[in-house]
Design a protein around this motif. Structure first.
Motif, PDB file in Angstrom:
ATOM      1  N   PRO A   1     115.047  12.628 -28.362  1.00 62.95           N
ATOM      2  CA  PRO A   1     115.781  11.617 -29.138  1.00 62.95           C
ATOM      3  C   PRO A   1     114.844  10.907 -30.103  1.00 62.95           C
ATOM      4  O   PRO A   1     113.627  10.911 -29.925  1.00 62.95           O
ATOM      5  CB  PRO A   1     116.285  10.651 -28.065  1.00 62.95           C
TER       6      PRO A   1
ATOM      7  N   HIS B   1     114.801  10.219 -21.966  1.00 63.84           N
ATOM      8  CA  HIS B   1     116.161   9.717 -21.923  1.00 63.84           C
ATOM      9  C   HIS B   1     116.928  10.164 -23.145  1.00 63.84           C
ATOM     10  O   HIS B   1     116.394  10.393 -24.186  1.00 63.84           O
ATOM     11  CB  HIS B   1     116.148   8.178 -21.858  1.00 63.84           C
TER      12      HIS B   1
ATOM     13  N   PRO C   1     113.888   4.444 -30.218  1.00 66.26           N
ATOM     14  CA  PRO C   1     114.939   3.429 -30.232  1.00 66.26           C
ATOM     15  C   PRO C   1     114.673   2.373 -31.291  1.00 66.26           C
ATOM     16  O   PRO C   1     113.527   2.163 -31.702  1.00 66.26           O
ATOM     17  CB  PRO C   1     114.860   2.822 -28.822  1.00 66.26           C
ATOM     18  N   PRO C   2     115.709   1.698 -31.760  1.00 63.26           N
ATOM     19  CA  PRO C   2     115.516   0.634 -32.754  1.00 63.26           C
ATOM     20  C   PRO C   2     114.577  -0.456 -32.248  1.00 63.26           C
ATOM     21  O   PRO C   2     114.448  -0.686 -31.034  1.00 63.26           O
ATOM     22  CB  PRO C   2     116.938   0.089 -32.962  1.00 63.26           C
TER      23      PRO C   2
ATOM     24  N   TRP D   1     108.546   9.312 -34.830  1.00 56.32           N
ATOM     25  CA  TRP D   1     107.723   9.020 -33.658  1.00 56.32           C
ATOM     26  C   TRP D   1     106.272   8.766 -34.052  1.00 56.32           C
ATOM     27  O   TRP D   1     105.604   7.907 -33.475  1.00 56.32           O
ATOM     28  CB  TRP D   1     107.808  10.164 -32.651  1.00 56.32           C
TER      29      TRP D   1
ATOM     30  N   ILE E   1     115.663  -3.208 -29.642  1.00 56.86           N
ATOM     31  CA  ILE E   1     115.989  -2.907 -28.235  1.00 56.86           C
ATOM     32  C   ILE E   1     114.858  -2.169 -27.529  1.00 56.86           C
ATOM     33  O   ILE E   1     115.058  -1.560 -26.479  1.00 56.86           O
ATOM     34  CB  ILE E   1     117.295  -2.088 -28.126  1.00 56.86           C
ATOM     35  N   ARG E   2     113.666  -2.193 -28.097  1.00 59.39           N
ATOM     36  CA  ARG E   2     112.543  -1.551 -27.428  1.00 59.39           C
ATOM     37  C   ARG E   2     112.065  -2.396 -26.256  1.00 59.39           C
ATOM     38  O   ARG E   2     111.978  -3.615 -26.369  1.00 59.39           O
ATOM     39  CB  ARG E   2     111.388  -1.329 -28.418  1.00 59.39           C
TER      40      ARG E   2
ATOM     41  N   ALA F   1     111.628  -1.122 -25.717  1.00 58.68           N
ATOM     42  CA  ALA F   1     112.439   0.088 -25.878  1.00 58.68           C
ATOM     43  C   ALA F   1     113.001   0.458 -24.525  1.00 58.68           C
ATOM     44  O   ALA F   1     112.265   0.666 -23.585  1.00 58.68           O
ATOM     45  CB  ALA F   1     111.622   1.233 -26.422  1.00 58.68           C
TER      46      ALA F   1
ATOM     47  N   VAL G   1     114.473   3.096 -23.575  1.00 56.15           N
ATOM     48  CA  VAL G   1     114.444   4.504 -23.206  1.00 56.15           C
ATOM     49  C   VAL G   1     113.126   5.097 -23.605  1.00 56.15           C
ATOM     50  O   VAL G   1     112.489   4.707 -24.562  1.00 56.15           O
ATOM     51  CB  VAL G   1     115.575   5.291 -23.908  1.00 56.15           C
TER      52      VAL G   1
END
Length: 225
Positions: free
Chosen positions: A9, A224, A12-13, A117, A16-17, A218, A220
């Motif tokens: 994936p 995940h 994450p933004p 990433w 929400i990390r 984050a 996830v």
């Protein structure tokens, strides 16, 4: 054909990390980047590209043979034998082209994830193994040799054809094989160049490091979905 491994994936933004610390984030980043680099430049990708190129080349060889067979005969026998060979060639060529196109789309997604990433942070000790200078050079040299050979076939084949001796089918078969080799080599050179650009623009570029005590969030990790 075995199913392809799913892509990791995207990160994450920021809002929400929830990584507990920077080291945990770097560890997850290293795992994901290692897998993405393998998907993009690993020996399996080189083998699959060679497989589909060989399949397309063999398919065009059948198509060219069928054209020569029909062109070089003046009775129904050549048509009867040539048409099944032509159908078999098309039946091999179409899936080869489709899977190459799907691979190009997947490579584009892999490169996007590599950028996202890689931009999270810098980790020189772990990033060093992702540079793969020898592998990318091998991709570039093999691809260049293949593309040059294919381009030579496309030019020399028609130029050396002798009217009355060489049929249109032979010229078409030679140019088709050359085109397959040229396009395959071009794909390989683009992949090698893209990996090198990613190394220079992402891994070698400076990155802002979060201030001490700043939360690295984050929910996830790379495993995940």
């Amino acid at each position: 054909m075995p199913p392809r491994a799913p892509l990791p994936p995207p990160p994450p933004p920021v809002e929400i990390r929830s990584w507990p610390d920077r080291e945990a984030m770097l560890a997850d980043r290293a795992v994901v980047l290692r897998e993405l680099v393998r998907m993009h430049m690993g020996p399996g990708r080189l083998g699959m590209l060679a497989l589909w190129a060989a399949m397309a080349g063999f398919a065009w060889l059948l198509i060219g043979s069928a054209i020569m067979m029909v062109e070089g005969t003046y009775d129904i026998l050549g048509v009867i034998v040539g048409i099944p060979i032509l159908i078999a060639g098309l039946g091999l060529l179409v899936p080869a082209v489709v899977f190459v196109c799907l691979g190009l789309v997947r490579d584009r997604e892999v490169r996007r994830l590599l950028v996202e990433w890689g931009a999270l942070d810098r980790d020189p000790p772990r990033d060093r193994e992702l540079r793969l200078p020898g592998v990318s050079l091998l991709w570039l040299l093999l691809s260049f040799a293949l593309a040059a050979s294919g381009l030579a076939l496309c030019v020399i084949g028609p130029a050396s054809a002798r009217p009355g001796d060489d049929t249109y089918g032979l010229v078409a078969m030679t140019m088709g094989l050359g085109m397959v080799a040229w396009l395959t080599g071009l794909i390989g050179m683009v992949k090698a160049s893209a990996h090198r650009r990613w190394v220079l623009r992402v891994l070698a570029a400076p990155a802002a490091v979060p201030a001490p005590g700043a939360p690295v969030r984050a929910p996830v990790g790379p495993g995940h979905r």
